[in-house]
Design an enzyme around this catalytic site. Structure first.
Site, PDB file in Angstrom:
ATOM      1  N   CYS A 214       2.088   2.956   2.464  1.00 45.67           N
ATOM      2  CA  CYS A 214       3.331   2.824   3.579  1.00 45.67           C
ATOM      3  C   CYS A 214       3.754   1.624   3.860  1.00 45.67           C
ATOM      4  O   CYS A 214       4.591   1.435   4.590  1.00 45.67           O
ATOM      5  CB  CYS A 214       2.591   3.488   4.725  1.00 45.67           C
TER       6      CYS A 214
ATOM      7  N   GLU B   3       3.208  -1.441   4.446  1.00 43.04           N
ATOM      8  CA  GLU B   3       3.042  -2.331   5.689  1.00 43.04           C
ATOM      9  C   GLU B   3       1.645  -3.255   5.239  1.00 43.04           C
ATOM     10  O   GLU B   3       1.605  -4.476   6.019  1.00 43.04           O
ATOM     11  CB  GLU B   3       2.637  -1.656   6.846  1.00 43.04           C
TER      12      GLU B   3
ATOM     13  N   ASN C  65       0.728  -1.047  -0.098  1.00 43.65           N
ATOM     14  CA  ASN C  65       0.042   0.117   0.231  1.00 43.65           C
ATOM     15  C   ASN C  65       0.923   1.346   0.057  1.00 43.65           C
ATOM     16  O   ASN C  65       1.991   1.331  -0.284  1.00 43.65           O
ATOM     17  CB  ASN C  65      -0.957  -0.095   1.230  1.00 43.65           C
TER      18      ASN C  65
END
Length: 961
Positions: free
Chosen positions: A586, A588, A584
Site C-alpha cells: 500500500c 506507506e 509495500n
C-alpha cells in the site's frame, strides 16, 4: 384492465399457451420463498411472473398479443430481468416479498419501453390494493398469530413483548429513529414458521432500509445485529439456548468472559496462556456499554471476519474481542492485567485501532500480528522460487507483500549456466501473481502482493503492460499490483526532455543499491559504457516518452503506481544499515531489504476524529493515546509468530513500527474546515507534527525502559537527525526543495533526548489506508477525502448504504433535510455542488473527492511527509483526467518531496440507485443475506480501452489495515 387469474407478480397462477420462457431463468438456482401479504409463504416460481406479464400484454393488446413472437420475446426478456434482479438482491435465506416482486415487474416494464402495459399493470395493482383494503375493513382486526421455529424445530408463538422491547432498545436515545418505522418494515417480512435467525434478519434489514433517511438507523441496525450475536454467542458458550438484552449484558459480560475464553482455548482458537491472567479482574474491566458505539458496517465487518467462531457459530462478543486482542499484546508485560486493561481501553473506545492481522491473530495460537513484509528477489532460480515460497508463507497469515524484482536480469540477457538468453522478469511475475491468488488467507481476504521495478530496468516497458486486458495472457498479471521505483535522475531527465537508458541489472548490478548523487555518477558511467559497446542488453528511449507512457498506463489500468526511490532512501533513518528497494503493498512502508532480511512492519492507526474538539486538536489526549499505542506496537515485535527466519531477524534487529491515522476527514468536518483550504493544509501539518512528536517521544521512553533497538548506532536518530531534519538531506541532494519547514513544538529538547537515550524503534510512523479498521471505528478512511455524501460502499462483507452523518446534522439544523434532498443527493451521486438550495459554505465543507482540486491533497500530504520517517498511502482523485493534469500532479508530488503515491482514482461509471436505496444495502453474512447492489466504485475509463475497476475500498488492500 381485467386480469382474472392472479400470479406471484399479480397474486397467483395460471399458464398461458406461451407463458413459459424458452430457457429457465433460475435453472439450478437454490429454492427461494415468497412471503405473501398474510404472512404465509410459498415457493418462488418464475413462471408466475411470466404469467402476470403475459396477461398484462393481453389486457392492453388483446388477441393481437396471442402467439406473437414480439410479445413472447418481450415477456421472456422481462421475466429474466426481474428474476435476475430479485435473486441478486434477495438475502441468502432465499426470502422474497410479494410487493418487491411486483415492484421489479413494474420497473422492468418501464425500462423495456412498454409504457402502456406498465400503466395497465400499475392500475391493476391499485385496483387489487383497494379490494384488499375493503376486505380487511370487513374482517376482524386481530392479526394472525405467527409461529417462530426454535433450534429444536418446535414452533412457538412470536414473543411480541420481546420484539417490542428489542425495537425500543434499538431506537433508544437515537435522534430521528422511529420504533414504529422499524416495526412496520419488519412486519412486512414476517411469516408463519420462520426461524429465530430469520426473525433477527427481518428486524436488522428493516432498520437498514431506513439508513438513507436518517444515519442513526445505522446504529439501530448495529444494536439489532448485537441481539442476534448475543443469542448466538451466549448459547454456544453456555451450551444452552440463551439470549439477553443490552441492559442485561452489564452483569452478564463478567460471567460470560471466562466461559468464552475457556471455550476458545478448548477449540484451539485462543492461547491457553490467556487463562492464566487474573480473569475476574479482567472481566470486571469490560465496558458493555461500548457495544453501543458501533455503526452497522463496523459490527458487521467484525462479525464476518474477526470474531472467533466454531463450526460457523460466532461466540466472541465485541468487548471480549477487544480484550482478547489486548491480552494477547500484554502477554510479556510485567503487570499483564494492568497493561491489558490499558490496551483494551484504547481499542474499545476507538481512540486507536491495531491493524487487521493484529486483530485477527492476537491472543490466538498463531499470533502473526505484522501487517507488511518487503522482500528483494535475487537473480537466480533458487532465489526466485524461494521468494515465491516466502510470499505464500507470509500471505498465509494475513501479511501484505511488497517484492522488489529489480535484480532479476532482463529479456535477452545472457545466462552463463545454460549459455542461453533470459526470458526476463515477466514470466516470474506471472508465477508470483498466481501464488497470490492461490493463497487467500483461509478465505478471510485475498492474498495481496505488489511488485516493484526500477525505471532503468530493460523490462520496464513490458512491466507497464502487466495489467492490460489485451495481449498475451502469459505476460499479464491481473491479480497483482505493480509499482515503479523511480530515481530522481529520471524525473530530472523528464524535466530536461533528455534521453533515458534502459539496462539489464546483471550488467549494471550496483545501480540497485545506489541512490542520490552516487546513483547519478554510476548510471552515467553505464550509459557511456553502453554507447561504447561495452554492454550487451540496453536500449535508449526519450525520458519524456517513457514518462507519458507510465502515466497513460496508470490511467488505463490503475498501475503501475509511482513511488520515488531517492526521497525514501535519502531520508531513511536506517541508511547506515542497508537500502530501501521498494515500498509495500500500500506504498506507506519504506524499510531496508536484503537477501538476509525481509522487512516487517507492524501497523496501527490513531483515530484523529476522536482527538479533536470544535476548538482544535486535543494534545493531551493525543499524547496519552500515542504513548499507549506505541507500546502496543512495540510488543507486537516480540510476541509475533514469524513464518520465515529472515523476517524475524530483520524485525528484532530494527524493531520498526508504523503508527498512522484515520478519521482525518471527520476531524476536518468537526473543525468546519473544507479540504480545499489553506486551513486544512495547516491542520494536516499541525496534527501530523503532534503525532510525530509524541510517537518519537514514546519510542525514546521505551528505549529508556527496554533498551535501544540493536542497529541504533549510526542511524540518523543517533546523530540527532529527526524526520523534520532529514528534509534538508533531500533538499541538498536536489539542490533545493519547495516545502514549508515551519514547526510548533519543542523539537530541540526531543532531539537531545533521542540522541542521549536512543530509540526503541528504527521507524515509528506510516499512514496506511485503514480500509477495514476505519469501518470498525465508524470514521473516514485514513487521510482520504469524502468519496460521496450518499453512496453504497462495497467490501468483502458486502454492500452498505453510507450517509454522511455530519452533513445530515447540518442540513437538519438549516431545515433542509427532507425527501427532496435525499432524492437530489441520489440524482447527483452524493454531491451537493448542483443542488441550488444548499448554501455555499456547506458545499465547500462537504465537497467530495472528485469536486476538489487534487493539488490540495498533494499539498497536505507534503506537509505531513516532512514529519514522517516512512511514507503515506496517498490516493489521487481526478474527475476528468487528461495527460496534462496527470503530468502536473505527479511532477508536483515529486517536487514536494513525497516518497510515494498510491491509486489514481477517476470518477465511476456506476452510481447510487436513483430510485431508492431500500433493499440495495448489500450482503449481510452475519444474518445470512447476500449482496444486493453494486457499489459506485471509482472506475478508470481510458479512451479505446476496456474499463478497469479501481475500488474505493479495495479488499486486497486490507492486508495493510
Amino acid at each position: 384492465m381485467s386480469l382474472s387469474v392472479q400470479s406471484t407478480a399479480g397474486d397467483h397462477d395460471a399458464r398461458l399457451p406461451f407463458a413459459g420462457p424458452s430457457r429457465d431463468p433460475v435453472a439450478a438456482m437454490p429454492a427461494f420463498k415468497v412471503i405473501r401479504r398474510n404472512g404465509s409463504s410459498s415457493p418462488f416460481d418464475p413462471v408466475k411472473i411470466t404469467v402476470a406479464v403475459t396477461k398484462a400484454f393481453l389486457a392492453v393488446e388483446g388477441q393481437a398479443a396471442t402467439g406473437s413472437r414480439r410479445v413472447h420475446d418481450a415477456v421472456e426478456a422481462i421475466t429474466e430481468s426481474v428474476v435476475a434482479a430479485l435473486t441478486r438482491r434477495a438475502d441468502s435465506e432465499r426470502i422474497l416479498h410479494i410487493e418487491d416482486i411486483q415492484d421489479q415487474v413494474e420497473l422492468a416494464l418501464m425500462r423495456g419501453g412498454h409504457h402502456k402495459v406498465a400503466r395497465a399493470y400499475v392500475l391493476y395493482r391499485e385496483e387489487r390494493a383497494r379490494a384488499r383494503r375493503a376486505e380487511e375493513a370487513e374482517m376482524p382486526s386481530a392479526a394472525p398469530a405467527l409461529g417462530v421455529k426454535g433450534a429444536d424445530g418446535q414452533l412457538r408463538p412470536l414473543d411480541e413483548r420481546r420484539l417490542a422491547a428489542l425495537l425500543a432498545e434499538a431506537a433508544s436515545g437515537l435522534d430521528g429513529v422511529s420504533v414504529d418505522a422499524i416495526e412496520a418494515e419488519t412486519r412486512r417480512n414476517l411469516y408463519d414458521g420462520m426461524s429465530a435467525d430469520e426473525l433477527s434478519l427481518a428486524t436488522i434489514m428493516a432498520a437498514r432500509t431506513l439508513v438513507e433517511r436518517e444515519p442513526n438507523y445505522a446504529r439501530a441496525s448495529a444494536r439489532l445485529l448485537l441481539d442476534k450475536l448475543r443469542r448466538e454467542a451466549l448459547s454456544h458458550v453456555f451450551r444452552e439456548p440463551r439470549e439477553a438484552g443490552g441492559a442485561e449484558m452489564s452483569d452478564l459480560y463478567a460471567e460470560y468472559f471466562p466461559a468464552y475464553l475457556g471455550r476458545a482455548v478448548e477449540a484451539g482458537l485462543a492461547d491457553p496462556e490467556l487463562q492464566r491472567f487474573d480473569l475476574p479482574r479482567i472481566a470486571a474491566a469490560l465496558r458493555p456499554e461500548r457495544d453501543g458505539l458501533f455503526e452497522f458496517l463496523g459490527l458487521q465487518t467484525l462479525y464476518d471476519r474477526y470474531f472467533l467462531h466454531e463450526g460457523g457459530v460466532r461466540f466472541e462478543l465485541p468487548q471480549a474481542f477487544f480484550m482478547r486482542v489486548a491480552m494477547g499484546l500484554a502477554l510479556r508485560e510485567i503487570d499483564r492485567e494492568a497493561r491489558a486493561i490499558e490496551f483494551y481501553e484504547l481499542l474499545s473506545s476507538f481512540d486507536f485501532m491495531c491493524s487487521t492481522p493484529t486483530l485477527f491473530n492476537s491472543g490466538t495460537t498463531r499470533p502473526q500480528l505484522s501487517s507488511c513484509f518487503l522482500t528483494t528477489v535475487p537473480d537466480d532460480l533458487d532465489g526466485i522460487f524461494k521468494s515465491v515460497k516466502d510470499n505464500a508463507l507470509l500471505a498465509k497469515y494475513s501479511g501484505g507483500l511488497g517484492n522488489d524484482w529489480t535484480r532479476v536480469r532482463g529479456l535477452g540477457a545472457h545466462i552463463k549456466g545454460t549459455n542461453g538468453d533470459s526470458q526476463g522478469v515477466v514470466p516470474f511475475l506471472k508465477v508470483a501473481n498466481d501464488t497470490a491468488v492461490a493463497v487467500n488467507q483461509g478465505g478471510k481476504r485475498k492474498g495481496a502482493v505488489c511488485a516493484y521495478l526500477e525505471t532503468w530496468h530493460v523490462d520496464i516497458e513490458a512491466f507497464l503492460d502487466l495489467r492490460k486486458n489485451t495481449g498475451d495472457e502469459r505476460r499479464r498479471t491481473h491479480d497483482m499490483n505493480t509499482a515503479h521505483w523511480v530515481p530522481d535522475l529520471f524525473m530530472q531527465r523528464v524535466a530536461e526532455d533528455g534521453p533515458w537508458t534502459l539496462l539489464s541489472p546483471d550488467e549494471a548490478p550496483d545501480l540497485h543499491d545506489l541512490y542520490g548523487p552516487a546513483f547519478k555518477t554510476a548510471y552515467e558511467a553505464y550509459e557511456a559504457k553502453a554507447r561504447a559497446g561495452g554492454i550487451k542488453v540496453w536500449r535508449e528511449v526519450r525520458a519524456l516518452d517513457l514518462w507519458r507512457r507510465m502515466l497513460t498506463m496508470l490511467f488505463e489500468t490503475g498501475h503501475p503506481w509511482i513511488t520515488f526511490k531517492d526521497p525514501c532512501n535519502l531520508r531513511s533513518p536506517q541508511g547506515h544499515a542497508g537500502v530501501i528497494h521498494s515500498s509495500n503493498l500500500c506504498t506507506e512502508i519504506t524499510l531496508n531489504t536484503s537477501d538476509s532480511e525481509v522487512a516487517v512492519c507492524n501497523l496501527g492507526s490513531v483515530n484523529l476524529a476522536a482527538h479533536v474538539t470544535p476548538e482544535g486538536l486535543d494534545h493531551d489526549r493525543l499524547a496519552r493515546t500515542v504513548k499507549t499505542a506505541m507500546r502496543m506496537l512495540d510488543n507486537v515485535i516480540d510476541i509475533n509468530f514469524y513464518t520465515i527466519p529472515e523476517a524475524r531477524r530483520s524485525n528484532l534487529r530494527h524493531r520498526p513500527v508504523g503508527l498512522g491515522l484515520m478519521g482525518h476527514q471527520d476531524a476536518l468536518h468537526r473543525l468546519r474546515l473544507p479540504v480545499a483550504s489553506e486551513a486544512a493544509i495547516a491542520f494536516a501539518d499541525e496534527s501530523m507534527e503532534a503525532i510525530s512528536f509524541h510517537a518519537i517521544s514514546a519510542s525514546a521512553d521505551l528505549a529508556a525502559e527496554r533498551g535501544r533497538y540493536p542497529s541504533f548506532e549510526g542511524s540518523l536518530w543517533s546523530r540527532g537527525v529527526l524526520p523534520i531534519d532529514s528534509v534538508e538531506i533531500l533538499a541538498e541532494a536536489r539542490g533545493g526543495l519547495d516545502l514549508d519547514r515551519s514547526r510548533r513544538l519543542d523539537w530541540e529538547r526531543l532531539r537531545e533526548r533521542v540522541t542521549r537515550t536512543g530509540m526503541r524503534n528504527s521507524n515509528v510512523m506510516a499512514i496506511a489506508p485503514t480500509a477495514t479498521i476505519s469501518n470498525i471505528c465508524g470514521v473516514a478512511q485514513s487521510i482520504e477525502p469524502a468519496y460521496q455524501n450518499l453512496y453504497v460502499k462495497s467490501n468483502m462483507s458486502g454492500d452498505f448504504t453510507v450517509v454522511n452523518a455530519a452533513l445530515v446534522r447540518d442540513l437538519k439544523a438549516r431545515g433542509l433535510w427532507d425527501e427532496v434532498m435525499i432524492s437530489d443527493l441520489k440524482y447527483f451521486d452524493g454531491s451537493l455542488g448542483q443542488i441550488d438550495r444548499v448554501p455555499d459554505d456547506l458545499k465547500a465543507l462537504y465537497a467530495t473527492a472528485f469536486e476538489i482540486d487534487t493539488v490540495w491533497l498533494i499539498e497536505a500530504a507534503a506537509r505531513r511527509q516532512k514529519w514522517i520517517d516512512q511514507a503515506q498511502s496517498l490516493n489521487l482523485y481526478i474527475a476528468t483526467p487528461s495527460g496534462k493534469k496527470l503530468d502536473s500532479l505527479y511532477r508536483l508530488a515529486w517536487e514536494r518531496g513525497l516518497k510515494t503515491t498510491y491509486y489514481l482514482r477517476s470518477r465511476g461509471a456506476s452510481a447510487v440507485e436513483k430510485s431508492t436505496l431500500k433493499g440495495t444495502d448489500g450482503k449481510l453474512n452475519a444474518v445470512s443475506a447476500t449482496a444486493l447492489a453494486a457499489a459506485p466504485e471509482p472506475i478508470l475509463l481510458p479512451e479505446r480501452a476496456a474499463p478497469q475497476v479501481c475500488s474505493i475500498d479495495d479488499p486486497t488492500c486490507e492486508a495493510c489495515q
